[in-house]
Design a protein around this motif. Structure first.
Motif, PDB file in Angstrom:
ATOM      1  N   LYS A   8      14.526   7.427  11.200  1.00 26.03           N
ATOM      2  CA  LYS A   8      13.158   7.098  10.803  1.00 26.03           C
ATOM      3  C   LYS A   8      13.032   5.771  10.055  1.00 26.03           C
ATOM      4  O   LYS A   8      11.924   5.218   9.989  1.00 26.03           O
ATOM      5  N   ARG A  41       9.122   5.188  10.080  1.00 26.56           N
ATOM      6  CA  ARG A  41       8.327   5.681  11.209  1.00 26.56           C
ATOM      7  C   ARG A  41       8.465   7.185  11.335  1.00 26.56           C
ATOM      8  O   ARG A  41       9.529   7.713  11.674  1.00 26.56           O
ATOM      9  N   ASP A  42       7.376   7.865  11.034  1.00 25.56           N
ATOM     10  CA  ASP A  42       7.252   9.305  11.229  1.00 25.56           C
ATOM     11  C   ASP A  42       5.999   9.477  12.073  1.00 25.56           C
ATOM     12  O   ASP A  42       5.739   8.660  12.962  1.00 25.56           O
ATOM     13  N   LYS A  43       5.199  10.499  11.810  1.00 32.34           N
ATOM     14  CA  LYS A  43       3.910  10.572  12.519  1.00 32.34           C
ATOM     15  C   LYS A  43       3.012   9.418  12.091  1.00 32.34           C
ATOM     16  O   LYS A  43       2.152   8.949  12.849  1.00 32.34           O
ATOM     17  N   THR A  45       3.260   5.455  10.137  1.00 36.57           N
ATOM     18  CA  THR A  45       4.209   4.357   9.961  1.00 36.57           C
ATOM     19  C   THR A  45       3.908   3.626   8.661  1.00 36.57           C
ATOM     20  O   THR A  45       2.755   3.278   8.382  1.00 36.57           O
ATOM     21  N   GLY A 132       4.060  12.893   7.950  1.00 39.68           N
ATOM     22  CA  GLY A 132       4.523  13.682   9.092  1.00 39.68           C
ATOM     23  C   GLY A 132       5.492  14.729   8.607  1.00 39.68           C
ATOM     24  O   GLY A 132       5.169  15.533   7.722  1.00 39.68           O
ATOM     25  N   ASP A 133       6.698  14.724   9.144  1.00 40.18           N
ATOM     26  CA  ASP A 133       7.709  15.668   8.680  1.00 40.18           C
ATOM     27  C   ASP A 133       8.205  15.307   7.280  1.00 40.18           C
ATOM     28  O   ASP A 133       8.728  16.155   6.573  1.00 40.18           O
ATOM     29  N   SER A 134       8.056  14.070   6.901  1.00 38.80           N
ATOM     30  CA  SER A 134       8.507  13.596   5.588  1.00 38.80           C
ATOM     31  C   SER A 134       7.320  13.377   4.656  1.00 38.80           C
ATOM     32  O   SER A 134       6.190  13.125   5.098  1.00 38.80           O
TER      33      SER A 134
END
Length: 396
Positions: A8, A41-43, A45, A132-134
């Motif tokens: 990521k 970069r996750d869902k 940026t 996002g996931d983070s």
């Protein structure tokens, strides 16, 4: 240049091999530096920090190779100093309106630097940004080393983006602590702490203990200058706690300037006396007029005792020594003993001036200073030798 740190996170900064002076002419950077910027970069940026303004166009061009700038959802400005924020004006002309996350003080400083009404989002310790996931969690780090400084913790990858804390001015193509020369790394890390963070040592301890109390898993410390700590990243945290605790080693440093070598000869005789009394102590001599001032500060930081020497010039002291004394007064060193020495021709005020300024800077004056008329003869050198022995005895 860019490289992936995790699936990521990508480093998108600039290595500055040529830099030799920083903060104007206040800090020497003999090993160069880097301006570390990170693309997450996750869902969503996120771009964390930028680079110094001279490299802004290069930074934007390289960033465009990595990503369509319009895909950047948020910018995090952890610190408004120009070496981290210098590319923001150019970047925000490309993607106007992009939210800029910073502290309240960060907004004031960025507005003061660039006089732009950007889309600021003010954050404080504990505020989060879901990407996002983070999750990104913000931690204010006031006066480490500016009022606006903050860190950002990324869950999942368990990365602490620490900004200036834990950094070094150290250029390397390897970029990770386990791949560089360990001696060079720690010399530069200590020099960085001694010259920049020493005045804020109590705040360093408080902030580190606060962050440790969160019990966050830590896989990496991503600094804003120098290498990234990925192999046992907590090692630099423990070093900071050690350095912040009135740090000293078994070392005595003599810092002096000399017009016609009389004061230098005094320094050498004093050093011989110190070594005679304590063969185990490290004794180092520095001519302030020809030695890098930041290296001297790092050596004073390491020392348990310091002796300052200067010839008397126009009823005062020589300017190279005076400059170092100005620096250490602002650095607020603790738990260090001191005294003074110097040669003179007809008035001899330098020794008392040195002693007064050392005392005003928080050093413990353990014995009156010593002066020698003109070029010290054998008798004067013998007195300096005994003076050194007496100074060494003060630590027993």
């Amino acid at each position: 240049m860019s490289f992936k740190m995790t699936d990521k996170v990508t480093w998108v900064g600039k290595i500055d091999w040529e830099l030799r002076r920083f903060h104007g002419d206040e800090y020497s950077t003999d090993k160069g530096t880097s301006y570390n910027s990170y693309l997450v970069r996750d869902k969503k940026t996120v771009l964390i920090d930028t680079v110094w303004e001279p490299y802004a166009h290069e930074f934007i061009a390289n960033l465009k190779k990595e990503i369509d700038l319009k895909e950047i959802d948020y910018i995090i400005a952890q610190h408004g100093e120009s070496d981290h924020s210098g590319a923001l004006p150019l970047l925000l002309k490309e993607i106007p309106g992009t939210p800029v996350y910073c502290t309240k003080n960060g907004r004031k400083i960025l507005e003061g630097h660039y006089h732009e009404d950007w889309n600021f989002v003010e954050v404080k310790t504990g505020d989060t940004l879901e990407i996002g996931d983070s999750t990104l969690t913000f931690v204010e780090a006031r006066m480490l080393h500016w009022p606006d400084s903050m860190m950002t913790y990324m869950s999942g990858d368990n990365i602490l983006f620490s900004n200036d804390a834990f950094g070094q001015h150290y250029a390397s193509e390897f970029m990770y602590n386990d791949k560089v020369d360990q001696c060079e790394l720690y010399v530069e890390a200590l020099k960085y702490y001694a010259n920049i963070l020493t005045p804020f040592s109590k705040l360093v301890t408080m902030k580190i203990n606060e962050v440790l109390s969160f019990n966050l898993p830590l896989s990496m410390i991503a600094t804003s200058h120098g290498i990234i700590w990925r192999d046992d990243p907590a090692q630099i945290v423990h070093k900071y706690l050690e350095w912040a605790n009135d740090y000293q080693e078994n070392q005595i440093s003599l810092v002096y300037d000399s017009m016609w070598h009389g004061t230098r000869r005094m320094a050498e005789a004093i050093a011989e006396g110190i070594r005679e009394e304590d063969p185990e102590v490290t004794v180092k001599l520095f001519n302030a007029a020809i030695t890098d001032k930041n290296d001297i500060i790092a050596e004073i930081f390491k020392s348990k005792g310091v002796l300052f020497g200067s010839s008397t010039v126009n009823k005062s002291i020589q300017h190279a020594v005076g400059g170092i004394l100005d620096m250490i007064r602002g650095l607020d060193f603790k738990n260090k003993k001191a005294s003074s020495f110097g040669s003179y021709g007809w008035s001899g005020e330098s020794v008392q001036i040195l002693s007064d300024r050392l005392e005003a800077s928080g050093f413990e004056i353990v014995q009156p200073g010593i002066k020698a008329l003109w070029n010290p003869d054998q008798s004067a050198k013998a007195e300096c030798f005994e003076f050194g022995k007496s100074f060494a005895k003060s630590f027993k």
